[in-house]
Enzyme design. Structure first.
Site, PDB file in Angstrom:
ATOM      1  N   ASP A  67       0.823  -1.206   0.000  1.00 52.64           N
ATOM      2  CA  ASP A  67       0.000   0.000   0.000  1.00 52.64           C
ATOM      3  C   ASP A  67       0.860   1.260   0.000  1.00 52.64           C
ATOM      4  O   ASP A  67       2.080   1.214   0.227  1.00 52.64           O
ATOM      5  CB  ASP A  67      -0.908   0.014   1.231  1.00 52.64           C
ATOM      6  CG  ASP A  67      -1.987  -1.050   1.182  1.00 52.64           C
ATOM      7  OD1 ASP A  67      -2.336  -1.495   0.078  1.00 52.64           O
ATOM      8  OD2 ASP A  67      -2.474  -1.452   2.267  1.00 52.64           O
ATOM      9  N   TYR A 145       6.664  -9.672   7.145  1.00 51.18           N
ATOM     10  CA  TYR A 145       6.634  -8.234   7.389  1.00 51.18           C
ATOM     11  C   TYR A 145       7.064  -7.946   8.821  1.00 51.18           C
ATOM     12  O   TYR A 145       6.898  -8.795   9.716  1.00 51.18           O
ATOM     13  CB  TYR A 145       5.210  -7.682   7.221  1.00 51.18           C
ATOM     14  CG  TYR A 145       4.693  -7.569   5.814  1.00 51.18           C
ATOM     15  CD1 TYR A 145       4.791  -6.359   5.112  1.00 51.18           C
ATOM     16  CD2 TYR A 145       4.083  -8.646   5.186  1.00 51.18           C
ATOM     17  CE1 TYR A 145       4.290  -6.238   3.817  1.00 51.18           C
ATOM     18  CE2 TYR A 145       3.585  -8.536   3.896  1.00 51.18           C
ATOM     19  CZ  TYR A 145       3.685  -7.326   3.216  1.00 51.18           C
ATOM     20  OH  TYR A 145       3.197  -7.206   1.942  1.00 51.18           O
TER      21      TYR A 145
END
Length: 303
Positions: A67, A145
């Site tokens: 994003d 992540y």
């Protein structure tokens, strides 16, 4: 030697060579990975650079879209380049008859063109020639992540502020860790996802750790077969609720169980993008790429 010459298949060579490109980027000044009209994106910068090198439009396939504002330490894409374009990559023979390989040529050309585009926030780690069975997206076994939170216990380091989110309330890391352990596994993560049409919210969260680093910063490490939209940042939001004492540690797992029974009305707290970093993507051995592709596509179709 390129990958197409390493296999004795008895079939004619394909007209294209597939290349794996490993790269990283600082997401601050990007509107995410994916192409968007009139907006700067990582895909846009990379494909513009490839088009300049090859003098033709190019499309890449990425392991996982990020994003706006999200960073990547190690991202993976693949691209198919016709053999007829190899001279654009290798250039003229050097002294003593030396000639660089297409992989080294593409690495060097990409770095140079990206610098010319003032895209120093993209780093090319390297390029590898791979068999056409390799798919950056569907061959992947896992993505990982990290997310960084600086609460009042943490030392505020100006050198890491660009990828660390400040949080005013003190966090109970032990409670967050307990919640993290309970939410791992194969689950419906609808309470922590923004569903996309035609996609599933069922994922296998293989690992989720919460701990403080040497500066007291709360680091959350996530690894899953794949992540749906906003999943990591929304899980961070839920874990912060636990760390603040507002939710019990078992609440996140309970919400996933409820979603599995058909529930659909859940509170979602999506944390800022700049604390999130794509750390890496894992792949099987080369001989297992085709099988992994088939498994991933079949599972997505079934879901």
């Amino acid at each position: 030697m390129t990958a197409r010459n390493t296999e004795e298949s008895g079939q004619p060579d394909p007209p294209h060579q597939r290349f794996r490109i490993d790269l990283g980027y600082v997401g601050t000044n990007f509107h995410g990975w994916a192409l968007q009209p009139h907006l700067r994106t990582v895909q846009g910068e990379l494909e513009t650079a490839l088009a300049r090198i090859l003098s033709t439009p190019v499309r890449v396939t990425v392991a996982g879209r990020t994003d706006a504002g999200v960073h990547a330490r190690r991202q993976v894409v693949h691209v198919d380049i016709p053999h007829t374009d190899f001279p654009r990559l290798v250039g003229q023979p050097r002294a003593r008859g030396e000639q660089r390989t297409p992989e080294r040529g593409l690495t060097s050309r990409l770095r140079g063109v990206l610098a010319h585009q003032d895209a120093s926030d993209i780093v090319i780690h390297g390029v590898t020639a791979v068999h056409s069975d390799f798919d950056a997206r569907f061959s992947a076994l896992w993505r990982s992540y990290t997310y960084r939170l600086a609460d009042p216990q943490a030392f505020t380091d100006p050198l890491t502020a660009a990828f660390t989110v400040e949080h005013r309330a003190e966090l109970d890391v032990a409670a967050m860790s307990a919640a993290a352990q309970q939410v791992c596994g194969l689950r419906n993560f609808l309470p922590f996802c923004k569903p996309r049409e035609g996609s599933t919210t069922i994922r296998t969260l293989e690992e989720l750790r919460v701990e403080r680093d040497g500066n007291g910063v709360v680091e959350l490490f996530f690894r899953a077969d794949a992540f749906c939209h906003h999943m990591v940042r929304a899980l961070v939001g839920g874990l912060v609720k636990v760390g603040e004492g507002k939710w019990e540690p078992g609440r996140l797992a309970d919400m996933c169980e409820e979603a599995g029974r058909g529930g659909s009305d859940f509170p979602m707290f999506v944390f800022p993008a700049h604390g999130l970093v794509l750390e890496g993507v894992g792949y099987p051995e080369p001989g297992e790429w085709a099988v992994r592709n088939q498994q991933t596509r079949a599972r997505r179709d079934a879901e």
